[in-house]
Scaffold this motif. Structure first.
Motif, PDB file in Angstrom:
ATOM      1  N   ASN A  60       3.146   0.980   0.569  1.00  0.00           N
ATOM      2  CA  ASN A  60       2.007   0.203   1.049  1.00  0.00           C
ATOM      3  C   ASN A  60       0.877   1.132   1.490  1.00  0.00           C
ATOM      4  O   ASN A  60      -0.296   0.879   1.199  1.00  0.00           O
ATOM      5  CB  ASN A  60       2.448  -0.698   2.197  1.00  0.00           C
ATOM      6  CG  ASN A  60       1.424  -1.733   2.565  1.00  0.00           C
ATOM      7  OD1 ASN A  60       0.314  -1.751   2.061  1.00  0.00           O
ATOM      8  ND2 ASN A  60       1.798  -2.610   3.469  1.00  0.00           N
ATOM      9  N   LEU A  63      -0.838   2.454  -1.582  1.00  0.00           N
ATOM     10  CA  LEU A  63      -1.705   1.424  -2.161  1.00  0.00           C
ATOM     11  C   LEU A  63      -3.012   1.311  -1.388  1.00  0.00           C
ATOM     12  O   LEU A  63      -4.093   1.201  -1.980  1.00  0.00           O
ATOM     13  CB  LEU A  63      -1.001   0.064  -2.144  1.00  0.00           C
ATOM     14  CG  LEU A  63       0.076  -0.193  -3.167  1.00  0.00           C
ATOM     15  CD1 LEU A  63       0.787  -1.514  -2.868  1.00  0.00           C
ATOM     16  CD2 LEU A  63      -0.511  -0.220  -4.556  1.00  0.00           C
ATOM     17  N   ASN A  64      -2.929   1.347  -0.057  1.00  0.00           N
ATOM     18  CA  ASN A  64      -4.136   1.252   0.766  1.00  0.00           C
ATOM     19  C   ASN A  64      -5.060   2.443   0.551  1.00  0.00           C
ATOM     20  O   ASN A  64      -6.286   2.280   0.505  1.00  0.00           O
ATOM     21  CB  ASN A  64      -3.778   1.126   2.248  1.00  0.00           C
ATOM     22  CG  ASN A  64      -3.412  -0.285   2.611  1.00  0.00           C
ATOM     23  OD1 ASN A  64      -4.159  -1.206   2.353  1.00  0.00           O
ATOM     24  ND2 ASN A  64      -2.247  -0.449   3.202  1.00  0.00           N
ATOM     25  N   GLN A  67      -6.720   1.956  -2.852  1.00  0.00           N
ATOM     26  CA  GLN A  67      -7.705   0.883  -2.788  1.00  0.00           C
ATOM     27  C   GLN A  67      -8.922   1.280  -1.961  1.00  0.00           C
ATOM     28  O   GLN A  67     -10.052   0.922  -2.294  1.00  0.00           O
ATOM     29  CB  GLN A  67      -7.069  -0.385  -2.230  1.00  0.00           C
ATOM     30  CG  GLN A  67      -6.076  -0.996  -3.169  1.00  0.00           C
ATOM     31  CD  GLN A  67      -5.170  -2.014  -2.499  1.00  0.00           C
ATOM     32  OE1 GLN A  67      -5.143  -2.143  -1.284  1.00  0.00           O
ATOM     33  NE2 GLN A  67      -4.408  -2.726  -3.315  1.00  0.00           N
ATOM     34  N   LEU A  95      -9.612  -3.857   2.481  1.00  0.00           N
ATOM     35  CA  LEU A  95      -8.210  -3.570   2.802  1.00  0.00           C
ATOM     36  C   LEU A  95      -7.565  -4.712   3.584  1.00  0.00           C
ATOM     37  O   LEU A  95      -6.391  -5.045   3.354  1.00  0.00           O
ATOM     38  CB  LEU A  95      -8.099  -2.255   3.576  1.00  0.00           C
ATOM     39  CG  LEU A  95      -8.494  -1.001   2.806  1.00  0.00           C
ATOM     40  CD1 LEU A  95      -8.327   0.228   3.679  1.00  0.00           C
ATOM     41  CD2 LEU A  95      -7.702  -0.859   1.534  1.00  0.00           C
ATOM     42  N   LEU A  98      -6.753  -7.560   1.213  1.00  0.00           N
ATOM     43  CA  LEU A  98      -5.620  -7.289   0.323  1.00  0.00           C
ATOM     44  C   LEU A  98      -4.299  -7.057   1.054  1.00  0.00           C
ATOM     45  O   LEU A  98      -3.295  -6.721   0.429  1.00  0.00           O
ATOM     46  CB  LEU A  98      -5.941  -6.071  -0.549  1.00  0.00           C
ATOM     47  CG  LEU A  98      -7.047  -6.270  -1.584  1.00  0.00           C
ATOM     48  CD1 LEU A  98      -7.386  -4.944  -2.244  1.00  0.00           C
ATOM     49  CD2 LEU A  98      -6.644  -7.296  -2.611  1.00  0.00           C
ATOM     50  N   THR A  99      -4.269  -7.261   2.368  1.00  0.00           N
ATOM     51  CA  THR A  99      -3.075  -6.965   3.164  1.00  0.00           C
ATOM     52  C   THR A  99      -1.837  -7.711   2.692  1.00  0.00           C
ATOM     53  O   THR A  99      -0.784  -7.110   2.457  1.00  0.00           O
ATOM     54  CB  THR A  99      -3.332  -7.287   4.653  1.00  0.00           C
ATOM     55  OG1 THR A  99      -4.380  -6.455   5.116  1.00  0.00           O
ATOM     56  CG2 THR A  99      -2.090  -7.060   5.484  1.00  0.00           C
ATOM     57  N   ASN A 102      -0.625  -6.574  -0.658  1.00  0.00           N
ATOM     58  CA  ASN A 102      -0.021  -5.244  -0.586  1.00  0.00           C
ATOM     59  C   ASN A 102       1.392  -5.275  -0.018  1.00  0.00           C
ATOM     60  O   ASN A 102       2.255  -4.521  -0.466  1.00  0.00           O
ATOM     61  CB  ASN A 102      -0.888  -4.296   0.241  1.00  0.00           C
ATOM     62  CG  ASN A 102      -2.120  -3.852  -0.506  1.00  0.00           C
ATOM     63  OD1 ASN A 102      -2.195  -3.967  -1.705  1.00  0.00           O
ATOM     64  ND2 ASN A 102      -3.089  -3.349   0.230  1.00  0.00           N
ATOM     65  N   PHE A 105       3.553  -6.705  -2.865  1.00  0.00           N
ATOM     66  CA  PHE A 105       3.587  -5.802  -4.010  1.00  0.00           C
ATOM     67  C   PHE A 105       4.362  -4.528  -3.687  1.00  0.00           C
ATOM     68  O   PHE A 105       5.127  -4.038  -4.521  1.00  0.00           O
ATOM     69  CB  PHE A 105       2.160  -5.480  -4.458  1.00  0.00           C
ATOM     70  CG  PHE A 105       2.089  -4.809  -5.794  1.00  0.00           C
ATOM     71  CD1 PHE A 105       2.458  -5.486  -6.942  1.00  0.00           C
ATOM     72  CD2 PHE A 105       1.666  -3.496  -5.899  1.00  0.00           C
ATOM     73  CE1 PHE A 105       2.399  -4.874  -8.181  1.00  0.00           C
ATOM     74  CE2 PHE A 105       1.608  -2.874  -7.120  1.00  0.00           C
ATOM     75  CZ  PHE A 105       1.968  -3.563  -8.271  1.00  0.00           C
ATOM     76  N   SER A 106       4.202  -3.985  -2.483  1.00  0.00           N
ATOM     77  CA  SER A 106       4.929  -2.762  -2.123  1.00  0.00           C
ATOM     78  C   SER A 106       6.425  -3.022  -2.029  1.00  0.00           C
ATOM     79  O   SER A 106       7.225  -2.176  -2.427  1.00  0.00           O
ATOM     80  CB  SER A 106       4.391  -2.161  -0.830  1.00  0.00           C
ATOM     81  OG  SER A 106       4.587  -3.022   0.255  1.00  0.00           O
TER      82      SER A 106
END
Length: 119
Positions: A60, A63-64, A67, A95, A98-99, A102, A105-106
């Motif tokens: 995660n 990803l952050n 992004q 961010l 999209l929390t 994420n 997805f993570s």
């Protein structure tokens, strides 16, 4: 590889690709994710041990970072200075938006990366 990405985005079991990992069907829903304990089709256990998803926090974080950097390069042309402090709220807004994606997805990435671990 490309086939696994399609299954991952569809929230499907990494073993049989028929059951769902999360109770809600979409990766884009709001709220903390509610996971199924087992696959409804092949009975694969998704959470292998206590603390299994601790590593998903690192995914995660990655990803952050990706992004955040991507957002910077997308919005940079809209600001006159190279380093403008007004870019930070834009990046933070993206961010935060999209929390929930994420988190889901993570966890899915973590399950797919370690799908053969201690089955």
């Amino acid at each position: 590889m490309a086939l696994s990405i399609v299954h991952l985005l569809k929230n499907e079991c990494p073993n049989c690709h028929k059951g769902k990992v999360f109770k809600d069907k979409s990766l884009f829903s709001f709220g903390f994710p509610k996971m199924n304990d087992y696959c409804s089709h092949c009975n694969t256990k998704f959470s292998k041990e206590p603390g299994y998803f601790f590593g998903a926090m690192y995914v995660n974080y990655g990803l952050n970072v990706i992004q955040g950097i991507g957002t910077y390069f997308i919005v940079r042309p809209f600001f006159s200075e190279t380093f403008d402090l007004r870019i930070f709220p834009v990046i933070a807004g993206v961010l935060i938006a999209l929390t929930f994606f994420n988190i889901r997805f993570s966890r899915l990435l973590w399950i797919y990366m370690l799908k053969n671990y201690a089955t």
